[in-house]
Design a protein around this motif. Structure first.
Motif, short mmCIF file in Angstrom:
data_model
loop_
_atom_site.label_atom_id
_atom_site.label_comp_id
_atom_site.label_asym_id
_atom_site.label_seq_id
_atom_site.Cartn_x
_atom_site.Cartn_y
_atom_site.Cartn_z
N HIS A 181 22.17 23.07 9.61
CA HIS A 181 22.36 22.46 8.30
C HIS A 181 21.20 21.54 7.93
O HIS A 181 21.32 20.75 6.99
N THR A 217 30.57 17.24 9.21
CA THR A 217 29.69 16.75 8.15
C THR A 217 28.52 17.69 7.99
O THR A 217 28.19 18.45 8.90
N LYS A 218 27.91 17.65 6.82
CA LYS A 218 26.70 18.43 6.59
C LYS A 218 25.53 17.53 6.29
O LYS A 218 24.45 17.99 6.00
N SER A 219 25.73 16.20 6.34
CA SER A 219 24.63 15.26 6.16
C SER A 219 25.01 13.94 6.83
O SER A 219 26.16 13.73 7.20
N VAL A 262 20.06 18.90 9.36
CA VAL A 262 20.36 17.47 9.52
C VAL A 262 19.55 16.95 10.68
O VAL A 262 19.67 17.45 11.81
N GLN A 287 24.75 11.09 5.28
CA GLN A 287 25.27 10.18 4.26
C GLN A 287 26.79 10.11 4.41
O GLN A 287 27.47 11.13 4.48
#
Length: 123
Positions: free
Chosen positions: A118, A12-14, A120, A16
């Motif tokens: 990233h 994932t990059k976030s 995060v 959400q």
């Protein structure tokens, strides 16, 4: 207690859309008939480490006749679609009349890697 190890890797990059655990618990009676014991979901922790997550389970209740049948015959009321467990839960689950049906205990180990690259922030 049952032990069902699962090893899953996500990228994932976030945060959400962070993964969640959605379950459907089934039971077998002495005649080998399967029926739904409950449904549940829990958000998985996003902080690295070992966590214990309790998933509260529930089942939909039926009419008085259906509940008496469930008591004597073991066939419980089931959902017509599993999407209501989490997907459309906030819009539609308020319409359901449910009964608690126990809980699941998950031991989850979370590892994060390259979150700072990233931007995060999981904390």
């Amino acid at each position: 207690p049952m032990n069902h190890p699962v090893d899953i890797h996500y990228t994932t990059k976030s945060l959400q859309g962070w993964p969640r655990f959605v379950c459907q618990v089934w039971t077998l009676d002495s005649f080998g008939r399967a029926s739904t014991a409950g449904y549940g979901f829990a958000h998985l922790p996003c902080i690295p480490g070992v966590h214990t997550v309790e998933v509260a389970c529930w089942r939909p209740t039926g009419t008085l006749k259906e509940e008496v049948e469930a008591l004597f015959l073991g066939h419980t009321t089931q959902l017509t679609t599993d999407d209501i467990v989490f997907g459309s839960a906030w819009d539609n689950r308020w319409r359901l009349v449910t009964a608690p049906s126990g809980s699941l205990i998950l031991d989850v180990a979370v590892m994060t890697r390259h979150f700072t690259e990233h931007n995060v922030d999981a904390v």
